[in-house]
Design an enzyme around this catalytic site. Structure first.
Site, PDB file in Angstrom:
ATOM      1  N   GLY A  90       0.824  -1.204   0.000  1.00  0.00           N
ATOM      2  CA  GLY A  90       0.000   0.000   0.000  1.00  0.00           C
ATOM      3  C   GLY A  90       0.854   1.247   0.000  1.00  0.00           C
ATOM      4  N   CYS A  91       0.324   2.324   0.525  1.00  0.00           N
ATOM      5  CA  CYS A  91       1.024   3.610   0.530  1.00  0.00           C
ATOM      6  C   CYS A  91       2.349   3.520   1.267  1.00  0.00           C
ATOM      7  CB  CYS A  91       0.142   4.677   1.178  1.00  0.00           C
ATOM      8  SG  CYS A  91       0.967   6.269   1.385  1.00  0.00           S
ATOM      9  N   PHE A  92       3.432   3.954   0.610  1.00  0.00           N
ATOM     10  CA  PHE A  92       4.747   3.820   1.258  1.00  0.00           C
ATOM     11  C   PHE A  92       4.911   4.735   2.464  1.00  0.00           C
ATOM     12  CE2 PHE A  92       6.543   5.999  -2.873  1.00  0.00           C
ATOM     13  CZ  PHE A  92       5.845   7.166  -2.615  1.00  0.00           C
ATOM     14  N   TRP A  93       4.113   5.786   2.572  1.00  0.00           N
ATOM     15  CA  TRP A  93       4.172   6.608   3.788  1.00  0.00           C
ATOM     16  C   TRP A  93       3.849   5.756   5.014  1.00  0.00           C
ATOM     17  CZ3 TRP A  93       0.506  11.116   1.935  1.00  0.00           C
ATOM     18  CH2 TRP A  93       1.125  11.808   0.877  1.00  0.00           C
ATOM     19  N   CYS A  94       2.829   4.908   4.874  1.00  0.00           N
ATOM     20  CA  CYS A  94       2.396   4.053   5.986  1.00  0.00           C
ATOM     21  C   CYS A  94       3.447   2.996   6.301  1.00  0.00           C
ATOM     22  CB  CYS A  94       1.083   3.358   5.634  1.00  0.00           C
ATOM     23  SG  CYS A  94      -0.308   4.440   5.253  1.00  0.00           S
TER      24      CYS A  94
END
Length: 222
Positions: free
Chosen positions: A54-58
């Site tokens: 999923g989102c690499f920020w997470c």
């Protein structure tokens, strides 16, 4: 009638080239899936592992919280195009997924434990995305660099599938190349705690992971 024939001819030509392009992309992506894995050597005693979830920020924030992890870098991996960017990966046509490079001390945390973190910090049955982020660029991929890592991944994936009585969405790819993302993506959650996405998606996901694996977390002072 002549105009209709001309339109039909143009449509068929466009369809032909579109199908050819898709076939070429599929062949290029298949080559990535079946490539010989590249093993990244230790650097200053530190190893590297690669995950897409999923989102690499997470994902960056989750792995940053784990004991033995020195640094996490956001980027792109798993695709067939060179020099992917945030804009190009979001088209879903590059084959790449948002991914992270985890730099860790193998004397403190094992690759096997990092795989546990991976499966334990996501919805493992969600296909092509995590939470509100949907699309092939957000799909789950776990990368192996050698046969031992591949065996660890496949064993844990199979056990989880049996436990949940469900298909596990994560793809298993040989590691070939990691492309670092743009600077503004790095450490995004730490630098932008007020961002609505961070507030509503990233932080809750991180907190769910922390509650699930308290024994893996760094000390607060770290």
């Amino acid at each position: 009638m002549l105009h209709l024939k001309s339109m039909l001819s143009t449509f068929l030509i466009v369809l032909f080239f579109s199908c050819n392009n898709m076939a070429q992309q599929n062949q290029e992506q298949d080559a990535i899936r079946h490539a010989t894995p590249i093993e990244v050597p230790l650097q200053n005693g530190k190893a590297r592992a690669y995950f897409a979830s999923g989102c690499f920020w997470c994902v960056e924030a989750i792995y940053e919280s784990v004991k033995g992890v020195d640094e996490v870098i956001s980027g792109y991996a798993g695709g067939h195009t060179k020099n992917p960017t945030y804009a190009s990966s979001n088209t879903g046509k590059t084959g790449h997924a948002e991914a992270v490079e985890v730099i860790y001390n193998p004397d403190v945390v094992s690759f096997s434990t990092l795989v546990d973190v991976y499966f334990g910090s996501q919805n493992p049955t969600q296909v092509n995305g995590q939470g509100p982020d949907k699309g092939s660029q957000y799909r789950s991929i776990i990368f192996y660099q050698n046969d031992e890592q591949k065996h660890i991944i496949e064993t844990k994936k199979s056990a989880l599938s049996k436990k949940l009585n469900a298909n596990i969405a994560a793809e298993v790819y040989p590691f070939t190349k990691f492309w670092k993302a743009e600077d503004y993506h790095q450490n995004y959650e730490k630098r932008h705690p007020e961002d609505p996405y961070v507030q509503n998606v990233s932080i809750p996901r991180l907190n769910r992971f922390k509650a699930k694996f308290p024994e893996l977390l760094k000390d607060a002072k770290n």
